[in-house]
Design an enzyme around this catalytic site. Sequence first.
Site, PDB file in Angstrom:
ATOM      1  N   GLU A 263      42.756  19.082  29.674  1.00 12.64           N
ATOM      2  CA  GLU A 263      44.014  18.737  30.349  1.00 12.64           C
ATOM      3  C   GLU A 263      44.970  18.289  29.252  1.00 12.64           C
ATOM      4  O   GLU A 263      44.843  17.182  28.709  1.00 12.64           O
ATOM      5  CB  GLU A 263      43.817  17.628  31.377  1.00 12.64           C
ATOM      6  CG  GLU A 263      45.096  17.295  32.123  1.00 12.64           C
ATOM      7  CD  GLU A 263      45.064  15.941  32.798  1.00 12.64           C
ATOM      8  OE1 GLU A 263      46.144  15.331  32.903  1.00 12.64           O
ATOM      9  OE2 GLU A 263      43.978  15.493  33.192  1.00 12.64           O
ATOM     10  N   CYS A 297      51.741  13.763  31.347  1.00 11.43           N
ATOM     11  CA  CYS A 297      51.736  15.198  31.086  1.00 11.43           C
ATOM     12  C   CYS A 297      52.475  15.957  32.174  1.00 11.43           C
ATOM     13  O   CYS A 297      52.925  17.081  31.958  1.00 11.43           O
ATOM     14  CB  CYS A 297      50.298  15.702  30.950  1.00 11.43           C
ATOM     15  SG  CYS A 297      49.251  15.310  32.360  1.00 11.43           S
TER      16      CYS A 297
END
Length: 517
Positions: A263, A297
């Site tokens: 990720e 993110c």
Amino acid sequence: MSTATPHTRGPDLTAAGVGRVTRDGDPAAAGAEIVTRDQATGAEFARYPVAGQDDVTRAVETARTAAGPWHALGFDGRADRLRAWRREIARGGEELAALIHAENGKSVEDGRAEVLATLAHLTFVIDHAERVLGRRAVQPPPAMANQEAWVEHLPYGAVAVIGPWNFPLATPGAIVIHALAAGNAVILKPSQLTPGVGDWLARSWSRAVPDQPGALRTLHGFAATGQALIAARVDKVAFTGSVASGRAVAAACATGLTPVLLELGGNDGVIVAEDADLDLAAAHITWGALQNSGLGCISLEVAYVADPVHDALVAKIAALAATVRAGSGEDDLIGPVPLPAQIPAIQRHIEDALARGATAVVGGPAGDGSRYVQPTVLTEVPPDALAAVEETFGPVLSIVRVRDADEAIDRINAGRYGLGSAVFSRDHGERIARRLRAGMTSVNDALAFSQIPGLPFGGRGDSGYGRKHGDEGLREFAYPHAISVRTGPAAAPTTAFGRPAGAMAAALAAAREHFES
């Protein structure tokens, strides 16, 4: 735990592509202790011994030993223990939120949000793990009617989870939870900036599940500790962090063909179409860009706004963003940037956009030298500016004027990232969303997908691969095992020599007749 200097053999992350400080920290950092700071005061907060090679070896051995008994409990047995852990986390939620505030700097309120997200993921896996991973019957074709067939999902074994500092509980916590629910034992290496949160999780596990203490443990350290975990050949790795570090982790895992979940970063775009509700869009975009100081993110970094509504939306966003202040007081909506090395990167993106003709309607390039970075909203940002094409990872929103939603879609899809996104449109939101090459999209909202435990979370391109959360997050930590069992003689043998003459020709002729009819 040993205080020896961390292991530095094994895959060299610096050689693999991490030659400078990233938003994960300095890859060359080393030492016998991690010293954390209270982000509000700057005072020393705690010390943690760094795991050496022997510590890593013992941890992996312990996890491999613990994985068998933990999996053998079955879905019901694991669910009972996960419920006990959920109770323990809920009881200690305020303490945990305060710890997140101290180590990370975000508000206690945002720390509570991480605790609640963790509890929600526990509830999801308790309720759904058996449905997703349990035995599933498969219907054999007529030629194999003498077989019973099914698929079951088996855990990998020992899983290493390398967590980030920006969401020190919710991000690694969800991954740990899904890996445990699938029957794996987990070694959690939290970020060196927020080790106490990971330590708290492991201690709460030991209290709640005393009969399975080896199923979850924590190792503290710098990048070298992560290298050592990979070199120790754990059965799967889950890494959350920068693209540069993710590439290095993937390269290190490739040497042992270790499966990995990545990720990584994002430069998430939001599209505001001509028919958008501008008040709604302004409220959610401002929050989506600035919450957690933009240190996410999936933070909304670039707003692609259709020309007819551009100026009106900019005015609304500027008014809202001007009320957001970074600080550590009770009234401050966002906190500091706990990694000082990230601040120059944020300033560089702002300065580049301004040099290319952008205007700061809120904030600007000047910093006060502290860890508090005040919000900046940039307008008329060229689509090739650094802030529009690279991850800023800070409280900055870049607004790009576009002709229409079609141009916005093209610009987002042309980017190298593909994590989250958002769309604001009264009548065309779903149609626009389905054209985006991203892992996740919220329509007429911001980041809402991240708060629905049943939805998968992950991206494409430089945002990484694999998924956490939801059904896909459970399957990420188990592999399918296909089984067929002979229940009687076959009408025509297909798995041994000595087939009747002409059997296959007759079968092919029958298939041809069937499919041509």
